[in-house]
Scaffold this motif. Sequence first.
Motif, short mmCIF file in Angstrom:
data_model
loop_
_atom_site.label_atom_id
_atom_site.label_comp_id
_atom_site.label_asym_id
_atom_site.label_seq_id
_atom_site.Cartn_x
_atom_site.Cartn_y
_atom_site.Cartn_z
N GLY A 109 0.87 3.78 4.97
CA GLY A 109 -0.30 3.38 5.71
C GLY A 109 -0.49 4.16 6.99
N ILE A 110 -1.57 3.87 7.63
CA ILE A 110 -1.88 4.45 8.93
C ILE A 110 -1.83 3.31 9.93
CG2 ILE A 110 -3.65 5.57 10.33
CD1 ILE A 110 -4.66 6.90 7.77
N ARG A 156 -8.14 0.61 -0.06
CA ARG A 156 -8.26 -0.59 0.77
C ARG A 156 -7.62 -1.75 0.04
NH1 ARG A 156 -12.75 0.09 4.67
NH2 ARG A 156 -13.44 2.21 4.41
N TYR A 157 -6.58 -2.28 0.65
CA TYR A 157 -5.87 -3.43 0.11
C TYR A 157 -5.97 -4.57 1.09
CZ TYR A 157 -3.93 0.10 -2.95
OH TYR A 157 -3.78 1.13 -3.85
N PRO A 158 -6.55 -5.70 0.70
CA PRO A 158 -6.77 -6.79 1.65
C PRO A 158 -5.48 -7.37 2.22
CG PRO A 158 -7.27 -7.49 -0.59
CD PRO A 158 -7.02 -6.02 -0.64
#
Length: 107
Positions: free
Chosen positions: A50-51, A104-106
């Motif tokens: 991730g960032i 995009r993963y919630p």
Amino acid sequence: MTSSYTHDVLVIGSGAAGLTLALRLAEKARIAVICKGELNQGSTYYAQGGIAAVLDEQDTVDDHVTDTLAAGAQLCHDDTVRFTVANSRESIEWLVSQGVEFSRYPD
């Protein structure tokens, strides 16, 4: 046959920093990007994970700084991490405006 090229700026390296610089300067200057292999063979292309970006109301800069320092085995500079995280949202928005598609993963 020898070719001749004219550029205002020569960017050496096709990683995130080099390509970002090239994109930022492209409206004002003639840019050339050179690298030792294919443009997509650098570390940035293969980076996973991730960032550290605060993108919703449940996130905080402090939480991301704490996570990043822990993941970096306390070898990261706190002020550098804090600056990066504090400015991450603007950077992500700029990348999206350039056409970068993020997963995009919630959760």
